[in-house]
Structures are given as C-alpha cells and as structure tokens.
Design a protein around this motif. Structure first.
Motif, PDB file in Angstrom:
ATOM      1  N   ASP A 142       0.039  13.599   4.016  1.00 43.59           N
ATOM      2  CA  ASP A 142       0.800  13.162   2.838  1.00 43.59           C
ATOM      3  C   ASP A 142       1.804  12.055   3.160  1.00 43.59           C
ATOM      4  OD1 ASP A 142      -0.529  14.992   1.308  1.00 43.59           O
ATOM      5  OD2 ASP A 142       1.051  16.509   1.372  1.00 43.59           O
ATOM      6  N   TYR A 143       1.905  11.692   4.432  1.00 44.30           N
ATOM      7  CA  TYR A 143       2.885  10.683   4.832  1.00 44.30           C
ATOM      8  C   TYR A 143       2.182   9.470   5.448  1.00 44.30           C
ATOM      9  CZ  TYR A 143       6.436  14.266   4.123  1.00 44.30           C
ATOM     10  OH  TYR A 143       7.254  15.226   3.568  1.00 44.30           O
ATOM     11  N   ALA A 144       2.845   8.320   5.317  1.00 48.48           N
ATOM     12  CA  ALA A 144       2.299   7.093   5.885  1.00 48.48           C
ATOM     13  C   ALA A 144       3.441   6.161   6.255  1.00 48.48           C
ATOM     14  CB  ALA A 144       1.369   6.405   4.888  1.00 48.48           C
ATOM     15  N   TYR A 202       2.864   5.626  -3.392  1.00 48.81           N
ATOM     16  CA  TYR A 202       3.836   6.266  -2.512  1.00 48.81           C
ATOM     17  C   TYR A 202       5.239   6.141  -3.095  1.00 48.81           C
ATOM     18  CZ  TYR A 202       0.244   5.746   1.190  1.00 48.81           C
ATOM     19  OH  TYR A 202      -0.912   5.787   1.938  1.00 48.81           O
ATOM     20  N   HIS A 209       2.463   1.157  -5.378  1.00 49.82           N
ATOM     21  CA  HIS A 209       1.097   1.570  -5.675  1.00 49.82           C
ATOM     22  C   HIS A 209       0.089   0.447  -5.453  1.00 49.82           C
ATOM     23  CE1 HIS A 209       1.531   0.472 -10.271  1.00 49.82           C
ATOM     24  NE2 HIS A 209       1.381  -0.598  -9.530  1.00 49.82           N
ATOM     25  N   ASP A 231      -2.987   9.917  -5.585  1.00 51.02           N
ATOM     26  CA  ASP A 231      -4.227   9.459  -4.955  1.00 51.02           C
ATOM     27  C   ASP A 231      -5.387  10.006  -5.788  1.00 51.02           C
ATOM     28  OD1 ASP A 231      -6.104   8.354  -3.295  1.00 51.02           O
ATOM     29  OD2 ASP A 231      -5.842   9.815  -1.666  1.00 51.02           O
ATOM     30  N   ASP A 284      -0.429   0.243   4.571  1.00 50.03           N
ATOM     31  CA  ASP A 284      -0.111   1.610   4.961  1.00 50.03           C
ATOM     32  C   ASP A 284      -0.890   2.024   6.206  1.00 50.03           C
ATOM     33  OD1 ASP A 284      -2.502   1.567   3.558  1.00 50.03           O
ATOM     34  OD2 ASP A 284      -2.160   3.458   2.507  1.00 50.03           O
ATOM     35  N   LYS A 335       6.025   8.816   1.359  1.00 50.22           N
ATOM     36  CA  LYS A 335       5.249  10.014   1.061  1.00 50.22           C
ATOM     37  C   LYS A 335       4.281   9.734  -0.080  1.00 50.22           C
ATOM     38  CE  LYS A 335       5.552  14.967   0.140  1.00 50.22           C
ATOM     39  NZ  LYS A 335       6.455  16.131  -0.105  1.00 50.22           N
ATOM     40  N   LEU A 336       3.053  10.203   0.084  1.00 52.09           N
ATOM     41  CA  LEU A 336       2.031   9.990  -0.929  1.00 52.09           C
ATOM     42  C   LEU A 336       2.400  10.723  -2.213  1.00 52.09           C
ATOM     43  CD1 LEU A 336      -0.826   8.714  -1.300  1.00 52.09           C
ATOM     44  CD2 LEU A 336      -1.776  10.959  -0.702  1.00 52.09           C
ATOM     45  N   ARG A 344      -3.545   4.648  -5.792  1.00 51.61           N
ATOM     46  CA  ARG A 344      -2.924   5.262  -4.619  1.00 51.61           C
ATOM     47  C   ARG A 344      -1.481   4.799  -4.598  1.00 51.61           C
ATOM     48  NH1 ARG A 344      -4.647   7.874  -0.024  1.00 51.61           N
ATOM     49  NH2 ARG A 344      -3.372   7.630   1.861  1.00 51.61           N
ATOM     50  N   GLY A 402       5.603   7.352  -7.669  1.00 54.26           N
ATOM     51  CA  GLY A 402       4.716   6.405  -6.996  1.00 54.26           C
ATOM     52  C   GLY A 402       5.117   4.975  -7.230  1.00 54.26           C
TER      53      GLY A 402
END
Length: 274
Positions: A249-251, A153, A199, A178, A230, A174-175, A151, A196
């Motif tokens: 898609d955002y965190a 970002y 990660h 995943d 996150d 933003k992701l 995972r 990413g």
C-alpha cells in the motif's frame, strides 16, 4: 378573395416559423441546462483562494449534478470499444489506421476562471496521463463513457523522505485508489490531503472524463502541477518502517519530467453565459 387567402397562408407560415424558433430556443435551453447548472453552482460555491475545501454539502450538490451528465450533454458521442483501434476521439477510417500509442489525448476547455476550471479529457485506448499532483486543490472527476484505470496516492504525513538510487530524493506516499472506473458511474472527488490527490489515468477503452478543479492550477500562487514516478516501498533501503502486511500500500514517489501526448480540441457542447 385571393388576397385574403394569401394573407391567411402568410399568417400560418409565420406562426409555424415562430413556433419552430421557439421550439429550437427551448430545445437549446434544455440542452445547455446541465452545463449551465454546474457552472452556476461552481460560481456560487468556490473562492479564488481555495483556503478551505468545499463543504460536504457543496460536494454533495455538485456531485449530484455531475452524476447526471452524459456525453451528449457536453457535445460528445460515445465511442464504440468493439471498433476501437486506439483512435478514440478521432474516428479515422480503416485506410488511415495508425498505432494506438501514437494517438494524443484531446483536451477540451469548457470554462477557465480564477476560482475553478471545467475541462474534458478524451482518451484513446491505452493512452495515459502520468502520476501528478493537485496542490491545495479539490478535483471532481466524472467518467462520461468508457473505462479508465485510476491509481492514486496521498502523501504520508508528517512527510517521510529518503534517497533513491543515484541519491535522488523520494517521498513516501500511501495508495488511496487502484481501480477501473466504468461509465455509467458516480463522481469521484479528491481533496488537498485525501482521496488520492496524486493520481494517474490510463484508458482501458476509449473514454472521456469531465474534470472540475478548484482552485485551478496557478504557479504564481504555489499551485504548480508536478509529475512523479512511483517505486515500490521495498525498492530502496530505508529506516522508515511500515506494517509488513501492508507494504504494497506504500510507494516512494520521485519527481520526474512528464511524458504525455496531448493536443487541444474544440469544445462543441452548450456554451456557458459568463
């Protein structure tokens, strides 16, 4: 006559021994060729400053070499997921079985220098490396065996910050990735601002990952490894708006102290002639 016979036998034995030494030497060269080739290419390609990511051609060449690496090429033996109890790399017998969550990830240092680091992480099932960053770095990752959930970002730019609960700072990301990666597979590459860069890894089965980081972590040069937690985009009230259809898609990422169980191990693969 007897002396001649002894001389012929001695000559025959010496030839066989020499041939055996030659075969052993050439076998060792074949065994070490992949690791040596990767090292030599990295040495020619990377610079200590890492002022710019490697060129697309350099990434392609190194990824191609890494794609061909198998566990045996770096001194590892693939684990059997059907027989796993979370012990991964260690193969303890049934009388010594312990909870898989108590087993550490094993870190193997293959090479460490000013321009790049080459290392291997051996994961027991369910073990994890929490979300962390690679500031100004490019990282090549090759899953050697098993399955790994990745995972990842990238920061939203320009930087968008807010306040979480208890007023701690959070930053929007933003992701980017995943998914579960299962060997055999290709090499993944993350860059300073894409792919990413932040990660986390979680082992779905016993697995091992070969990593090349360039330039390597160096706190004095601003390349400190920072860990994050996150939070969903909707976790905190904010005036920052994103497309509602893509909110997942955002965190929000907040710095945190690492919670990781890792120990060093001995790399037993082919040696690198520095």
């Amino acid at each position: 006559m007897l002396q001649k016979g002894c001389d012929k036998f001695r000559s025959f034995v010496e030839k066989r021994v020499n041939f055996g030494v030659f075969r052993s030497h050439t076998s060792m060269k074949r065994q070490s060729s992949k690791v040596e080739a990767i090292y030599e290419l990295c040495k020619k390609t990377f610079t200590p400053s890492g002022s710019a990511p490697p060129s697309a051609e350099a990434v392609r060449k190194l990824s191609s070499l890494l794609d061909a690496v198998h566990p045996a090429d770096v001194g590892l033996q693939e684990e059997n997921p059907d027989d796993d109890r979370g012990l991964g790399f260690f193969r303890l017998d049934n009388l010594n079985r312990v909870s898989r969550w108590t087993q550490p990830i094993t870190y193997l240092n293959v090479y460490e220098g000013d321009t790049f680091t080459m290392c291997i992480f051996c994961f027991p099932t369910s073990s994890a490396i929490p979300l962390h960053d690679h500031p100004g770095m490019t990282v090549f990752s090759k899953v050697l065996y098993g399955s790994l959930h990745v995972r990842a970002y990238d920061w939203v730019e320009p930087s968008l910050e807010s306040k979480g609960s208890n007023n701690f700072p959070v930053r929007l990301a933003k992701l980017a990735v995943d998914k579960v990666v299962t060997a055999p597979c290709g090499t993944s590459v993350l860059y300073p601002n894409s792919g990413g860069n932040l990660h986390s890894f979680t082992a779905v089965t016993p697995c091992a990952v070969l990593d090349i980081l360039t330039p390597p972590y160096n706190e004095d040069l601003g390349r400190k490894c920072t860990y994050y937690r996150d939070y969903p985009y909707t976790a905190f009230p904010t005036e920052i708006k994103v497309d509602e259809a893509k909110e997942e898609d955002y965190a929000w990422l907040a710095e945190t102290e690492p919670n990781i169980y890792m120990q060093g191990g001995n790399y037993t693969g082919p040696t690198i002639q520095v």
